[in-house]
Enzyme design. Structure first.
Site, PDB file in Angstrom:
ATOM      1  CG  ASP A  56      -3.302   0.654  -5.672  1.00  0.00           C
ATOM      2  OD1 ASP A  56      -2.832  -0.359  -5.126  1.00  0.00           O
ATOM      3  OD2 ASP A  56      -2.613   1.466  -6.321  1.00  0.00           O
ATOM      4  CB  ILE A  57      -1.900   4.273  -1.835  1.00  0.00           C
ATOM      5  CG1 ILE A  57      -2.664   3.908  -0.553  1.00  0.00           C
ATOM      6  CG2 ILE A  57      -1.212   5.623  -1.676  1.00  0.00           C
ATOM      7  CD1 ILE A  57      -1.776   3.780   0.677  1.00  0.00           C
TER       8      ILE A  57
ATOM      9  CD  GLU B  29       0.779  -0.442  -3.587  1.00  0.00           C
ATOM     10  OE1 GLU B  29       0.975  -0.270  -4.801  1.00  0.00           O
ATOM     11  OE2 GLU B  29       1.409  -1.299  -2.925  1.00  0.00           O
TER      12      GLU B  29
END
Length: 337
Positions: A194-195, A238
């Site tokens: 996950d960003i 994301e």
């Protein structure tokens, strides 16, 4: 039976028009004929457009098609050991080769012979002596159809923004590798990525920059793939996932740490981050060990949830890092009866 017309191919087909689409030149055409003169002539006819594989034995041709990618087969009928009809039937009955189109190229010219070949699943039936121009056009038509079909199949499996596998393809491949891991008692690693603070990134820089960030991160993740069997997919928003077959916790951590380093190397500005001021990711790693042990069997859903849980732990521990866990299950012992 050798065809004297084919022996002219070396001298008369140097003027053939090349296909404009460069991708089609990489397609594989397998030619199966027990006469070397026919094979060499066919090679001369098609080698400027395709990767040509020559086989003088039907059984060897089938073995090759099972192991390697073949787009189209030109198949003679009259061959020793296994004739073309038998070879076609064997190819069509095998799930690994049933999709490969087959064109019979043969001196057997009766309507009954042609009907038999088409009923067995061939897409075309060409009778010797050959008109080389027509044969080449028929092969080209088949290859173009194969190319566009594969392109559509590819596009249906790919996330349009990032080029990674889409969620449907990711779920399909994860299920297949999970089942294979249980069957063979191997390991399977799953990275959930996950960003960090991506909503804040979008709010700060806008959605166009956000899309560019997603593309750069996806490209970096895909660059870390070690093998063709490793799957990189966009899980949603994301969040990305990487499926690593036959990978234990040590191997999974190697890939995870490479990913962390590769994303940092991008140096994508992110003013919303408290430290470094660049885009980073958090990674949850779950490793599924399907070995004989005294643990309760784990479902695929449990496996994915464990990777999600480890991602949450990585976020909670300050982001820009990896957290991992190993899951074990029971494989029932093989029956001795």
């Amino acid at each position: 039976m050798a065809n004297p017309e084919l022996s002219k191919a070396n001298s008369q087909w140097n003027l053939g028009r090349p296909i404009a689409n460069g991708e089609l030149r990489q397609q594989t055409l397998m030619i199966v004929d027990d006469y070397q003169s026919n094979l060499h002539a066919m090679d001369a006819l098609f080698k400027s457009e395709y990767k040509v594989v020559l086989q003088n034995n039907a059984k060897q041709a089938i073995d090759y098609a099972i192991q390697e990618e073949v787009d189209l087969i030109l198949l003679d009928v009259d061959m020793p050991e296994m004739n073309g009809y038998e070879a076609c039937a064997a190819l069509k009955s095998n799930t690994l080769t049933a999709h490969i189109p087959i064109i019979f190229v043969t001196a057997a010219d009766s309507p009954d012979d042609e009907e038999k070949g088409l009923l067995l699943g061939a897409v075309d039936y060409v009778v010797k002596p050959l008109n080389l121009s027509i044969l080449r056009k028929r092969v080209r038509n088949q290859m173009e159809s194969i190319h566009y079909r594969k392109k559509l199949e590819f596009l249906s499996c790919v996330d349009g923004l990032t080029g990674a596998s889409n969620r449907r393809q990711l779920d399909t491949m994860l299920l297949q590798h999970y089942a294979s891991t249980i069957r063979y008692g191997n390991c399977l690693a799953l990275l959930m990525i996950d960003i960090d603070n991506f909503k804040l990134y979008n709010d700060t820089y806008g959605h166009i920059k956000g899309d560019q960030c997603l593309q750069q991160v996806a490209e970096a993740i895909m660059s870390v793939r070690r093998r063709e069997t490793d799957i990189v997919g966009r899980y949603g928003g994301e969040e990305f996932a990487v499926v690593l077959p036959d990978t234990d916790v040590e191997g999974g951590l190697v890939v995870a740490n490479k990913l962390l380093h590769r994303i940092r190397e991008l140096k994508i500005e992110h003013k919303g981050m408290s430290t470094n001021k660049i885009v980073t990711v958090s990674i949850g790693l779950a490793v599924f060990e399907a070995k004989h042990c005294n643990h309760q069997e784990t479902s695929l859903e449990d496996f994915v949830n464990q990777a999600d849980k480890q991602l949450y732990v990585a976020k909670h521990n300050g982001k820009n890092g990896v957290s991992h866990a190993t899951i074990k299950t029971v494989i029932p012992p093989k029956s001795l009866g």
